[in-house]
Design an enzyme around this catalytic site. Sequence first.
Site, PDB file in Angstrom:
ATOM      1  N   GLU A  49       0.901  -1.329   0.026  1.00 50.99           N
ATOM      2  CA  GLU A  49      -0.094   0.054  -0.020  1.00 50.99           C
ATOM      3  C   GLU A  49       0.855   1.159   0.092  1.00 50.99           C
ATOM      4  O   GLU A  49       0.416   2.233  -0.787  1.00 50.99           O
ATOM      5  CB  GLU A  49      -1.010   0.004   1.332  1.00 50.99           C
ATOM      6  CG  GLU A  49      -1.668  -0.958   1.609  1.00 50.99           C
ATOM      7  CD  GLU A  49      -1.318  -2.301   2.243  1.00 50.99           C
ATOM      8  OE1 GLU A  49      -2.028  -2.971   2.908  1.00 50.99           O
ATOM      9  OE2 GLU A  49      -0.195  -2.500   2.135  1.00 50.99           O
ATOM     10  N   CYS A  77      -2.759  -2.819   7.376  1.00 55.99           N
ATOM     11  CA  CYS A  77      -2.327  -2.626   8.767  1.00 55.99           C
ATOM     12  C   CYS A  77      -2.598  -1.169   9.383  1.00 55.99           C
ATOM     13  O   CYS A  77      -2.866  -0.211   8.499  1.00 55.99           O
ATOM     14  CB  CYS A  77      -0.845  -2.993   9.106  1.00 55.99           C
ATOM     15  SG  CYS A  77       0.306  -1.939   8.079  1.00 55.99           S
TER      16      CYS A  77
END
Length: 143
Positions: A49, A77
Amino acid sequence: MRRALRLAGAASPGDDVPVGALVLAPDGGVLGEGRNRCVGLGDPTAHAEILAIRNAARAARAWRLDGCTLVVTLEPCTMCAGALRAARIGRLVYGAADPRAGAAGSLWDPVRDRRLGPPVEVIGGVLAEPCAALLRDFFARLR
């Protein structure tokens, strides 16, 4: 999501955890993509990401990615959730949920926490089984 799965599958055996991500522009075009590279780059922040967001910001020549969508094979996360909030990404689409570290509703939910600004739209479970299978196969090879 299929493109993110291909990115995740590009990791060689013994490499990083197979996670792929891409940032879509408001018109649906791909602005940036990435796959986990923590091991390969020796960088604990080199999650798929983060790399996709960095590449998208470079392509857009702007750190604000308003109206963009982050597509990723695994629920982000907390670090990645914070990065997508900081980049002003408005939508998150993820495949497999992460009950151990997920920060889009599984364990934590900073992406929808209104104290941090406008909430991010979250669409989870897209092609969840192929995304989860990629991870199961990877960890089975390690054992």
